[in-house]
Structure formats: C-alpha cells, structure tokens
Design a protein around this motif. Sequence first.
Motif, mmCIF file in Angstrom:
data_model
loop_
_atom_site.group_PDB
_atom_site.id
_atom_site.type_symbol
_atom_site.label_atom_id
_atom_site.label_comp_id
_atom_site.label_asym_id
_atom_site.label_seq_id
_atom_site.Cartn_x
_atom_site.Cartn_y
_atom_site.Cartn_z
ATOM 1 N N UNK A 6 0.842 -1.184 0.000
ATOM 2 C CA UNK A 6 0.000 0.000 0.000
ATOM 3 C C UNK A 6 0.888 1.248 0.000
ATOM 4 N N UNK A 7 0.260 2.386 -0.200
ATOM 5 C CA UNK A 7 1.016 3.632 -0.191
ATOM 6 C C UNK A 7 1.713 3.861 1.139
ATOM 7 N N UNK A 8 1.055 3.521 2.232
ATOM 8 C CA UNK A 8 1.641 3.701 3.564
ATOM 9 C C UNK A 8 2.844 2.775 3.764
ATOM 10 N N UNK A 9 2.744 1.551 3.274
ATOM 11 C CA UNK A 9 3.858 0.618 3.376
ATOM 12 C C UNK A 9 5.047 1.075 2.523
ATOM 13 N N UNK A 10 4.746 1.599 1.348
ATOM 14 C CA UNK A 10 5.809 2.121 0.490
ATOM 15 C C UNK A 10 6.496 3.314 1.150
ATOM 16 N N UNK A 11 5.708 4.161 1.797
ATOM 17 C CA UNK A 11 6.280 5.347 2.448
ATOM 18 C C UNK A 11 7.197 4.937 3.593
ATOM 19 N N UNK A 12 6.780 3.965 4.391
ATOM 20 C CA UNK A 12 7.613 3.496 5.490
ATOM 21 C C UNK A 12 8.935 2.961 4.966
ATOM 22 N N UNK A 100 -5.051 7.006 -1.103
ATOM 23 C CA UNK A 100 -5.511 8.310 -0.639
ATOM 24 C C UNK A 100 -6.379 8.156 0.608
ATOM 25 N N UNK A 101 -7.289 7.195 0.598
ATOM 26 C CA UNK A 101 -8.149 6.967 1.763
ATOM 27 C C UNK A 101 -7.313 6.561 2.977
ATOM 28 N N UNK A 102 -6.310 5.735 2.751
ATOM 29 C CA UNK A 102 -5.424 5.311 3.839
ATOM 30 C C UNK A 102 -4.656 6.512 4.389
ATOM 31 N N UNK A 103 -4.191 7.376 3.496
ATOM 32 C CA UNK A 103 -3.466 8.586 3.899
ATOM 33 C C UNK A 103 -4.359 9.479 4.757
ATOM 34 N N UNK A 104 -5.602 9.700 4.319
ATOM 35 C CA UNK A 104 -6.538 10.547 5.060
ATOM 36 C C UNK A 104 -6.854 9.952 6.423
#
Length: 281
Positions: A6-12, A100-104
């Motif tokens: 996910x985007x959050x996992x990629x960011x970490x 985007x939903x995960x980010x929000x």
Amino acid sequence: MRGTPTGRQLRLGGELRKMRERAGLTSTQAAELLGIKQNQVSNIEAGRHGVSPDRLRGIARHYDCSDKALVDALASMTPDRKRGWWEEYRELLPSTLLDLAELEHHAQSLRSTTTARIPGMLQTREYALEIFRQAVIELAPPDIEHRLSFRIKRQAVLFREHPTPYAAIIHEAALRMKVGGPTVARQQLQHLLDMSERDHVTLRAITFDVGAYPGSGQSIYYAHGPVPQLDTVQLDQSHGSAFLDAEAQLHKYRTLFERIERVALSPDKTRELIHNVMREL
C-alpha cells in the motif's frame, strides 16, 4: 512477503531507505550491520517486507538516527493486521484511490485548495454524482456507484469521535459553478455552510477580485503526518493521483499554501460570500 504494498507501506520503506542513505550506508553494508541478507534490506525498503516496531527501532539505532520523534512516528506506521475499510474496494478502484483513503485515515490534519470544484471531502452525494457522470472517460453505472460510495466513506474522518482537522481554500469559481443545476448547487453551498460551523473545519474562499495568485489553477491536497518529514502532498493528474514526499517538494507546497492563505477571505467573510452566491441562484 507482500504482494502489492500500500502507499503507507511504500512510504515506510522509503523513509527507512532515506535513513540508511543519511547514515552513508549501502544496502550491502546495512545488511551486514543488521545481520540479514541484502535482498531483505531491499524488500523492506520497497515495502514488500514488513518490520515490527522493535525491529524498526533497532534499524534506527544501527543507522545512528537520533530523531526520536521521527523514529516513534515510523514505528506507528509498522504493519497493522486490521484491514482498512478501503480494502473492500481493492478490485474495484485504482490503487491510488485506496492509498488516498489510507493517507486521510492516518493524517493528523488535512488542507486543500481548489479552483474549479468543491473539494471531495466536502462534496454532497448529488454533487459528486454529477462530477462522476462528467468524467472524461465515461464510467459505467456500477463504476460510478463504487466511486460515489467510496468518496462518501472517505468523508468519515470528518465525522468520527476525534475528527481530523480540515482546512479548505476554495476559489469563487467553484462556488458559482452550477454543477448538477441550481438545486444541487444550492444544496452543495448549504452543506459548505453547515460544515464550516464545525470546530475542526476551516473554510476560506478566494474571490475573482484577487486575480492571479500563487498556485492558481492547481488543486493541491496536503496531509500532515505526525512529524513534518512524514507530510504528503497529493495532486490530481490526468493519469491519476501523484503523491509527493521529498523534503524539497514538501517545503515548496507548505510555502505555496502560506502564500495562498494570505489572499483568501477570512472564514466569516467566506460564509458571507457563500450566502450571496446562494441568493443569486
């Protein structure tokens, strides 16, 4: 090993890569220091392999990272076994929308600026429906319904027990555009007024009189993380969403928002403008 991170996992993973690079270590050197294989380091940094909070803190120590606030924030981003509601749409919508939903969901606060449309977080169901009906690539009715329900569910962060602070700057053009006709437009403006009365929502407008201003014509969405290094900028583009998190990019958009805020009306003056627009419908 994960499938598609996910985007959050990629960011970490990306933040751990930055931490390693600041320590002046190659992935091979980091692997030797951590006592793991080089491909494990690569998989962690690519978001394909998760780490526990304790493991993350150990990595930070080996990388000589003394920024406790950053390390604590990264530890809070380690895998959660609970599936977010957005995962229900995994096979139905583009992955960038889920990101985007995960980010929000995890953001400390949100702010946006728009020119031609009301921000998605403040759209009524009828207004959003008309937007999706006018998509450049015509959507089938089921696809419209998926996107519509997804957009409304995203707005839940503004209504939960501890709502996310949200600030929106909207150009007068978006307020005056009769999306869906006068009735839908009037309902949308009333919804803006209702939302602006909530303590955690700040609504400001930019009038036509301002003329050109920094960032005009661009829709910008800024999500604040637990520390400034973990902020994220989201931009809508013709091919989908773009997420920016490089230090220079974050600085650029923070400065841009500050300049936009200088030319925006106060919240009270904004409500007056919305009332005036409603009377003219």
